[in-house]
Design a protein around this motif. Structure first.
Motif, PDB file in Angstrom:
ATOM      1  N   CYS A 111      30.355  44.528  32.937  1.00  0.00           N
ATOM      2  CA  CYS A 111      31.626  45.232  33.042  1.00  0.00           C
ATOM      3  C   CYS A 111      31.392  46.735  33.121  1.00  0.00           C
ATOM      4  O   CYS A 111      30.637  47.300  32.329  1.00  0.00           O
ATOM      5  N   TRP A 155      33.019  50.524  32.923  1.00  0.00           N
ATOM      6  CA  TRP A 155      34.095  51.416  32.493  1.00  0.00           C
ATOM      7  C   TRP A 155      33.795  52.775  33.084  1.00  0.00           C
ATOM      8  O   TRP A 155      32.702  53.316  32.887  1.00  0.00           O
ATOM      9  N   CYS A 187      38.405  50.130  35.009  1.00  0.00           N
ATOM     10  CA  CYS A 187      37.581  49.048  34.465  1.00  0.00           C
ATOM     11  C   CYS A 187      37.356  48.000  35.539  1.00  0.00           C
ATOM     12  O   CYS A 187      38.308  47.550  36.181  1.00  0.00           O
TER      13      CYS A 187
END
Length: 287
Positions: free
Chosen positions: A142, A144, A136
């Motif tokens: 963000c 992942w 992450c």
């Protein structure tokens, strides 16, 4: 002796690493991201870098290879390996290579990344993370990423940080989000409330809590951050998993708290070391 300049060239910032035999001997960071470069100005920017570092070979990664950067370096489709990135590198001028990004398209849903792929694959190549692992990279967008046999098998981008900024600047609840975000009780409450699977209702509840005096003044920002990060984490993390975080201390602590609250664990990875490991391997493959 192997000596080259690696540049992580983003939208608003740029970080350069002078690498000798796999070790960083000098680094600089400035605000010369791609938005600061005038149209047609990348040749001069790179010439300045080469002059500063004695005309060494240069490997560029990040938004400099986007359609808003120097030249569009394209994408390697996931699952992607570090060898594939090197093989598809673009050479706009002699002695300079631009690393492509990575893309995915599954069931009509697309996603892209630029720059993060070097860190992700570098972490796996250097043994910082297991070859099969969940990574992450918290931030405005963000990332992942699921690694399989050391390759970048799949990934998802979440607009977590950007949504927080938009809510604070433009939403009705923004006037309540005056305090600093902290790993505090309000943040934990937000992460917990994310488990109700009613993000939109919970966000309006911030306004209602203020009107009805249900929340301590100055804690709304932490609560909203907890809601957003909690929603993000719950969508991608399962109990018992280990998540490898490539994040700064403050944001990493918030994600670690949220990940812990869903029953998973975290390990912190040095994102700069991961980038250097990845770009060094790419430079070796470029020959």
């Amino acid at each position: 002796m192997s000596r080259f300049l690696a540049v992580d060239w983003g939208t608003t910032n740029r970080r350069a690493y002078l690498v000798e035999d796999g070790a960083v001997v000098a680094t600089t960071r400035d605000d010369r991201g791609i938005l600061a470069v005038e149209p047609g100005g990348f040749d001069a920017e790179v010439a300045s870098l080469r002059a500063r570092y004695s005309d060494v070979p240069i490997v560029l990664a990040g938004m400099v290879g986007s359609n808003r950067g120097w030249i569009d370096a394209g994408y390697v489709a996931a699952p992607a390996t570090i060898d594939a990135l090197a093989a598809k590198a673009v050479r706009p001028i002699d002695g300079v290579a631009i690393v492509p990004g990575v893309s995915r398209s599954v069931a009509g849903r697309g996603d892209v990344m630029r720059g993060e792929e070097v860190q992700l694959l570098g972490a796996a190549a250097a043994g910082m993370v297991p070859p099969d692992s969940l990574l992450c990279q918290p931030g405005t967008h963000c990332k992942w990423a699921w690694m399989k046999d050391g390759a970048l098998a799949d990934f998802v981008t979440a607009m977590t940080g950007e949504l927080f900024a938009l809510l604070k600047a433009h939403a009705l609840i923004g006037q309540e989000m005056t305090g600093a975000v902290a790993d505090d009780t309000a943040f934990g409450e937000g992460v917990a409330d994310a488990g109700r699977d009613d993000l939109l209702g919970a966000l309006f509840g911030v306004r209602a809590a203020s009107v009805l005096g249900l929340r301590v003044a100055g804690t709304a920002a932490s609560y909203v951050s907890g809601l957003l990060i909690g929603t993000d984490v719950r969508a991608h993390v399962r109990p018992g998993e280990t998540v490898y975080l490539l994040a700064d201390e403050a944001l990493g602590a918030l994600y670690a708290r949220a990940i812990g609250m869903v029953g998973a664990s975290t390990q912190r990875i040095d994102s700069h070391a991961a980038f250097v490991a990845g770009v060094t391997r790419i430079e070796e493959l470029l020959g």
